[in-house]
Write a protein that holds these residues in place. Structure first.
Motif, PDB file in Angstrom:
ATOM      1  N   GLU A  90       0.889  -1.151   0.000  1.00  0.00           N
ATOM      2  CA  GLU A  90       0.000   0.000   0.000  1.00  0.00           C
ATOM      3  C   GLU A  90       0.931   1.205   0.000  1.00  0.00           C
ATOM      4  OE1 GLU A  90      -2.813  -0.410   3.228  1.00  0.00           O
ATOM      5  OE2 GLU A  90      -3.907  -1.891   2.048  1.00  0.00           O
ATOM      6  N   VAL A  92       1.367   4.942   0.369  1.00  0.00           N
ATOM      7  CA  VAL A  92       0.618   6.070   0.940  1.00  0.00           C
ATOM      8  C   VAL A  92       1.400   7.356   0.712  1.00  0.00           C
ATOM      9  CG1 VAL A  92      -0.254   7.061   3.104  1.00  0.00           C
ATOM     10  CG2 VAL A  92      -0.450   4.592   2.699  1.00  0.00           C
ATOM     11  N   ARG A  94       1.296  11.502   1.655  1.00  0.00           N
ATOM     12  CA  ARG A  94       0.658  12.409   2.623  1.00  0.00           C
ATOM     13  C   ARG A  94       1.135  13.841   2.421  1.00  0.00           C
ATOM     14  NH1 ARG A  94      -1.087   9.338   7.098  1.00  0.00           N
ATOM     15  NH2 ARG A  94      -0.261   7.222   7.219  1.00  0.00           N
ATOM     16  N   ALA A  98      -2.353  13.204   9.449  1.00  0.00           N
ATOM     17  CA  ALA A  98      -3.664  12.654   9.844  1.00  0.00           C
ATOM     18  C   ALA A  98      -3.452  11.177  10.143  1.00  0.00           C
ATOM     19  CB  ALA A  98      -4.691  12.832   8.728  1.00  0.00           C
ATOM     20  N   SER A 100      -2.692   7.497  11.014  1.00  0.00           N
ATOM     21  CA  SER A 100      -1.592   6.804  11.693  1.00  0.00           C
ATOM     22  C   SER A 100      -0.321   7.651  11.745  1.00  0.00           C
ATOM     23  CB  SER A 100      -1.320   5.456  11.021  1.00  0.00           C
ATOM     24  OG  SER A 100      -0.861   5.649   9.706  1.00  0.00           O
ATOM     25  N   ASP A 129      -0.881  -5.197   8.126  1.00  0.00           N
ATOM     26  CA  ASP A 129      -0.347  -4.170   7.212  1.00  0.00           C
ATOM     27  C   ASP A 129       0.763  -3.318   7.840  1.00  0.00           C
ATOM     28  OD1 ASP A 129      -2.289  -5.134   5.487  1.00  0.00           O
ATOM     29  OD2 ASP A 129      -3.598  -3.384   5.658  1.00  0.00           O
ATOM     30  N   ASP A 175      -4.216  12.964   2.279  1.00  0.00           N
ATOM     31  CA  ASP A 175      -3.369  11.799   2.003  1.00  0.00           C
ATOM     32  C   ASP A 175      -4.169  10.795   1.172  1.00  0.00           C
ATOM     33  OD1 ASP A 175      -5.021  10.327   3.821  1.00  0.00           O
ATOM     34  OD2 ASP A 175      -3.699  10.816   5.485  1.00  0.00           O
ATOM     35  N   PHE A 176      -3.487   9.792   0.664  1.00  0.00           N
ATOM     36  CA  PHE A 176      -4.168   8.738  -0.110  1.00  0.00           C
ATOM     37  C   PHE A 176      -3.270   7.515  -0.204  1.00  0.00           C
ATOM     38  CE2 PHE A 176      -1.692   9.332  -4.027  1.00  0.00           C
ATOM     39  CZ  PHE A 176      -1.278  10.644  -3.909  1.00  0.00           C
ATOM     40  N   LYS A 177      -3.908   6.396  -0.599  1.00  0.00           N
ATOM     41  CA  LYS A 177      -3.192   5.113  -0.744  1.00  0.00           C
ATOM     42  C   LYS A 177      -3.356   4.605  -2.169  1.00  0.00           C
ATOM     43  CE  LYS A 177      -5.248   1.411  -0.295  1.00  0.00           C
ATOM     44  NZ  LYS A 177      -5.852   0.424  -1.247  1.00  0.00           N
ATOM     45  N   ASP A 197     -12.747   6.049  -0.112  1.00  0.00           N
ATOM     46  CA  ASP A 197     -12.314   4.908   0.714  1.00  0.00           C
ATOM     47  C   ASP A 197     -10.813   4.951   0.964  1.00  0.00           C
ATOM     48  OD1 ASP A 197     -14.806   3.758   0.948  1.00  0.00           O
ATOM     49  OD2 ASP A 197     -14.196   1.803   0.145  1.00  0.00           O
ATOM     50  N   ASN A 198     -10.055   5.435  -0.014  1.00  0.00           N
ATOM     51  CA  ASN A 198      -8.594   5.356   0.149  1.00  0.00           C
ATOM     52  C   ASN A 198      -7.902   6.707   0.040  1.00  0.00           C
ATOM     53  OD1 ASN A 198      -9.219   5.283  -2.637  1.00  0.00           O
ATOM     54  ND2 ASN A 198      -7.188   4.535  -3.086  1.00  0.00           N
ATOM     55  N   ARG A 200      -7.990  10.838   1.892  1.00  0.00           N
ATOM     56  CA  ARG A 200      -8.614  11.783   2.829  1.00  0.00           C
ATOM     57  C   ARG A 200      -8.822  13.102   2.094  1.00  0.00           C
ATOM     58  NH1 ARG A 200      -5.331   9.182   7.105  1.00  0.00           N
ATOM     59  NH2 ARG A 200      -6.828   8.198   8.516  1.00  0.00           N
ATOM     60  N   ARG A 216     -14.996   5.559   9.829  1.00  0.00           N
ATOM     61  CA  ARG A 216     -14.015   5.040  10.801  1.00  0.00           C
ATOM     62  C   ARG A 216     -14.310   5.557  12.205  1.00  0.00           C
ATOM     63  NH1 ARG A 216     -10.064   6.703   6.646  1.00  0.00           N
ATOM     64  NH2 ARG A 216      -9.359   4.863   5.517  1.00  0.00           N
TER      65      ARG A 216
HETATM   66  N1  UDP Z   1      -5.614   3.703   3.607  1.00  0.00           N
HETATM   67  C1  UDP Z   1      -6.245   2.767   2.807  1.00  0.00           C
HETATM   68  N2  UDP Z   1      -6.257   1.449   3.190  1.00  0.00           N
HETATM   69  C2  UDP Z   1      -5.681   1.028   4.335  1.00  0.00           C
HETATM   70  C3  UDP Z   1      -5.028   1.991   5.154  1.00  0.00           C
HETATM   71  C4  UDP Z   1      -5.018   3.307   4.770  1.00  0.00           C
HETATM   72  O1  UDP Z   1      -6.768   3.117   1.759  1.00  0.00           O
HETATM   73  O2  UDP Z   1      -5.710  -0.172   4.623  1.00  0.00           O
HETATM   74  C5  UDP Z   1      -5.571   5.128   3.211  1.00  0.00           C
HETATM   75  C6  UDP Z   1      -6.404   6.015   4.116  1.00  0.00           C
HETATM   76  O3  UDP Z   1      -7.687   6.206   3.569  1.00  0.00           O
HETATM   77  C7  UDP Z   1      -5.629   7.312   4.099  1.00  0.00           C
HETATM   78  C8  UDP Z   1      -4.175   6.881   3.868  1.00  0.00           C
HETATM   79  O4  UDP Z   1      -4.238   5.573   3.332  1.00  0.00           O
HETATM   80  O5  UDP Z   1      -6.036   8.114   3.003  1.00  0.00           O
HETATM   81  C9  UDP Z   1      -3.326   6.893   5.118  1.00  0.00           C
HETATM   82  O6  UDP Z   1      -3.972   6.120   6.094  1.00  0.00           O
HETATM   83  P1  UDP Z   1      -3.417   5.917   7.568  1.00  0.00           P
HETATM   84  O7  UDP Z   1      -2.149   5.151   7.513  1.00  0.00           O
HETATM   85  O8  UDP Z   1      -3.403   7.219   8.275  1.00  0.00           O
HETATM   86  O9  UDP Z   1      -4.522   4.960   8.089  1.00  0.00           O
HETATM   87  P2  UDP Z   1      -5.393   4.818   9.363  1.00  0.00           P
HETATM   88  O10 UDP Z   1      -4.464   4.098  10.294  1.00  0.00           O
HETATM   89  O11 UDP Z   1      -5.798   6.163   9.834  1.00  0.00           O
HETATM   90  O12 UDP Z   1      -6.508   3.987   8.813  1.00  0.00           O
END
Ligand code: UDP
Ligand code: ADP
Length: 235
Positions: A90, A92, A94, A98, A100, A129, A175-177, A197-198, A200, A216
């Motif tokens: 994944e 990500v 940013r 925000a 994690s 993950d 942010d995004f994944k 979904d993926n 922010r 969430r």
């Molecule tokens: N994200 C995702 N799938 C995952 C985890 C995160 O699409 O399994 C996306 C989430 O929507 C955000 C970005 O990745 O846009 C960063 O997510 P973060 O690591 O902050 O995840 P959290 O722990 O808050 O779910």
């Protein structure tokens, strides 16, 4: 094109093989999960919104020279994509602290980052993950250095294109994944989806959250937020 069999059913989508060996049909569900699958729910209409928004963004990226797996949208909830051998990462990107990252670095949510930050998570439900760096990726044989260079180049380009596009819609891209795969010629190709979904998405003026964080964190107004994002993106 006909669906032949289910290749994979995930948390948010079902992937079907088709009579064309190089193409898949992706079906977008309304199912939602959070916290590594601990929280389950339904977001009514999400599948159709994520399908339409992903199709829109993949087309937008194509006009900027970024190729993806997207071939065509064939129904409300279905798109045809190129079959790829997925890379278990994944990726990500940013722009603002925000989720994690805010927690891990002790930064208040909403802190703008001096430089965009790219992170890798190992797409592995059993391990929850975990965050990976390039050395971990080498040790696990997930991808080669030159592939990571290509992935990072594409991911940062996607970030700039989306930031610029969304600014005009009064949306901040927090942010995004992304996910990537390899095609038959071992080229790196952008895959999966681009949706609330993926990503922010925050309203530029009010910082109202227009994404899955509403689900969430049980904030209410989840369906409305997804609809509002689709409206702003496609209007
Ligand atoms: N994200 C995702 N799938 C995952 C985890 C995160 O699409 O399994 C996306 C989430 O929507 C955000 C970005 O990745 O846009 C960063 O997510 P973060 O690591 O902050 O995840 P959290 O722990 O808050 O779910
Ligand atoms: P998850 O696996 O995280 O539960 P989904 O429910 O979104 O996720 O399932 C979609 C699955 O399809 C994901 O595992 C994703 O890696 C995979 N996928 C996305 N695009 C392609 C593609 N072009 N070829 C093969 N697999 C893909």
């Amino acid at each position: 094109m006909e669906k032949t069999k289910v290749l994979y059913e995930g948390k948010a989508k079902i992937v079907y093989e088709t009579d064309d060996p190089e193409k898949l049909i992706v079906y977008f569900k309304d199912d939602a999960t959070a916290g590594n699958g601990e929280k389950h729910g339904t977001i009514n209409g999400k599948g159709a919104i994520n399908n339409e928004m992903s199709a829109f963004f993949f087309n937008l990226l194509k006009t900027h020279g970024i190729q993806s797996h997207f071939v065509e949208k064939i129904s409300d909830r279905e798109m045809v994509v190129k079959m790829l051998r997925m890379i278990a990462l994944e990726v990500v990107v940013r722009n603002v602290a925000a989720g994690s990252l805010a927690k891990r670095l002790g930064l208040p949510e909403g802190t703008p980052l001096k430089t965009p930050v790219l992170e890798y998570d190992y797409k592995n439900d059993e391990l929850g993950d975990p965050l990976l760096n390039r050395y971990h990726i080498m040790v696990l044989d997930i991808a080669r250095v030159h592939e990571l260079d290509e992935i990072e180049h594409i991911a940062f380009s996607v970030n700039q294109i989306l930031i610029n596009f969304l600014k005009a819609k009064n949306i901040r891209l927090i942010d995004f994944k992304l996910e990537f795969g390899r095609d038959s010629k071992d080229r790196i190709v952008l895959a999966d989806e681009i949706s609330p979904d993926n990503c922010r998405f925050w309203d530029m003026a009010t910082n109202e959250k227009l994404d899955k964080d509403r689900f969430r964190h049980d904030m209410g107004g989840v369906e409305e937020a997804y609809k509002e994002m689709l409206h702003r993106v496609t209007a």
